[in-house]
Design a protein around this motif. Structure first.
Motif, PDB file in Angstrom:
ATOM      1  N   GLN A 150       0.854  -1.176   0.000  1.00 54.96           N
ATOM      2  CA  GLN A 150       0.000   0.000   0.000  1.00 54.96           C
ATOM      3  C   GLN A 150       0.896   1.233   0.000  1.00 54.96           C
ATOM      4  N   ARG A 203       0.260   5.384   0.400  1.00 51.26           N
ATOM      5  CA  ARG A 203      -0.677   6.467   0.653  1.00 51.26           C
ATOM      6  C   ARG A 203       0.021   7.789   0.337  1.00 51.26           C
ATOM      7  N   SER A 259      -4.303   6.825  -3.107  1.00 48.36           N
ATOM      8  CA  SER A 259      -3.542   5.663  -2.655  1.00 48.36           C
ATOM      9  C   SER A 259      -3.373   4.667  -3.793  1.00 48.36           C
ATOM     10  N   ASP A 295      -2.720   0.480  -4.260  1.00 49.82           N
ATOM     11  CA  ASP A 295      -2.733  -0.810  -3.572  1.00 49.82           C
ATOM     12  C   ASP A 295      -2.519  -1.915  -4.594  1.00 49.82           C
ATOM     13  N   LYS A 339      -8.352  12.074  -0.827  1.00 46.88           N
ATOM     14  CA  LYS A 339      -8.109  11.585   0.533  1.00 46.88           C
ATOM     15  C   LYS A 339      -9.325  10.882   1.116  1.00 46.88           C
TER      16      LYS A 339
END
Length: 334
Positions: A47, A49, A54, A56, A90
């Motif tokens: 992951q 951020r 983000s 993943d 976000k």
């Protein structure tokens, strides 16, 4: 109550045996150990951020040990399935549709981690990346070592304090250094758990960060989930059909490249497709059938892309340019 009485000489022997350390053998540098027929399955996820979203991903890589080569290396066949998702904002809870891809190939690896005959495809090149290069000897293992990568970056390794070489337990700290480290203020480090007794990497825990562009931090794990043995007949069939696939793939790629340099592109691409379909008819394992189907589909899509690109080119090539005007840095119009 009766007690058993041991002779003094036996008691002395018992004391000596108990006092001997559990790991009295001479420590050895970390080395890979494989057996033909072995199947290793690694599962990983990461992951990252950053300020506005983000990234993943998750992946599963399976390695099969096809054979032991005469030069001391092992022939490894590998398959990776990778899923990638990205979320923007976000507070966003809805990621973009997941992107999935696969890679399949083969390579040879020596006990010290040296890779030969690596796969050449864009995704396939990453298949051997699970295995790190190991130190030349025990003294180097204890002092630390570094490895130059093809792109010019350097990976530095050193044993962590919790390593126990006598027990075959190696905890190896890895840090990557390169051009992007300075340009994008990037850092990348990992802790590699190497099982010296079994000769395999058991787990990798990674951390990374970036201070320019996608400013953020990430973590990841990779873990050996299973280490089993496949039947000899199945491994022999996998090795045979993998060779058929790689040969057909190589021929198809050469034909596709030739198609870009000839006016008869349709014929060249038909030659590539014929090679893939003939190869597909020779394999039975579902894994190899699926890989052939994926290659045939990719060839079809590349032909569609080429046709669409040709259509766009024909709309503008050898046609009068549209009128335009601009202004230079001195304010003069052209």
């Amino acid at each position: 109550m009766k007690y058993l009485a041991f002779p003094r000489w036996l008691l002395s022997s018992l004391v000596v045996l108990i006092a001997v350390p559990a790991h009295s053998a001479e420590p050895q540098p970390p080395r890979y150990q494989f057996e033909p027929g072995q199947e290793l399955v690694y599962e990983g996820s990461s992951q990252f951020r950053y300020e506005s979203g983000s990234l993943d991903d998750s992946n599963t890589t399976t390695f099969w040990v096809a054979r032991k080569n005469d030069d001391g290396s092992w022939r490894i066949i590998a398959h990776n399935a990778h899923t990638f998702t990205q979320t923007h904002g976000k507070d966003s809870k809805t990621p973009e549709p997941a992107r999935k891809d696969e890679a399949f190939g083969a390579f040879d690896i020596f006990p010290n981690g040296r890779i030969t005959n690596p796969p050449q495809g864009y995704r396939e090149k990453s298949l051997p990346s699970t295995f790190i290069a190991l130190p030349a000897d025990l003294s180097t293992a204890r002092a630390g070592w570094e490895v130059k990568q093809e792109d010019g970056d350097t990976s530095r390794f050193r044993p962590a304090a919790q390593s126990d070489p006598a027990a075959g337990k190696w905890e190896i700290e890895k840090t990557d250094h390169g051009l992007f480290e300075e340009i994008y203020l990037m850092t990348a480090k990992a802790l590699i758990h190497f099982d010296g007794q079994r000769g395999v990497i058991a787990k990798v825990e990674s951390e990374n960060s970036q201070g320019s562009g996608f400013i953020g931090k990430g973590t990841g794990t990779l873990e050996l989930k299973s280490n089993t043995q496949k039947p000899p007949d199945w491994i022999a069939q996998l090795a045979l059909e993998t060779d058929i696939y790689l040969q057909a793939q190589s021929f198809a790629e050469e034909a596709a490249k030739a198609a870009e340099k000839t006016d008869d592109q349709k014929k060249a691409r038909a030659t590539a497709e014929t090679a893939l379909r003939e190869g597909r008819d020779k394999v039975k394992l579902p894994l190899l059938v699926a890989r052939f189907d994926a290659q045939i589909e990719a060839l079809k899509k590349s032909e569609e892309y080429r046709a669409e690109n040709k259509k766009r080119e024909d709309a503008v090539l050898n046609k009068p340019a549209a009128e335009w005007d601009t202004q230079d840095i001195d304010g003069k119009k052209h």
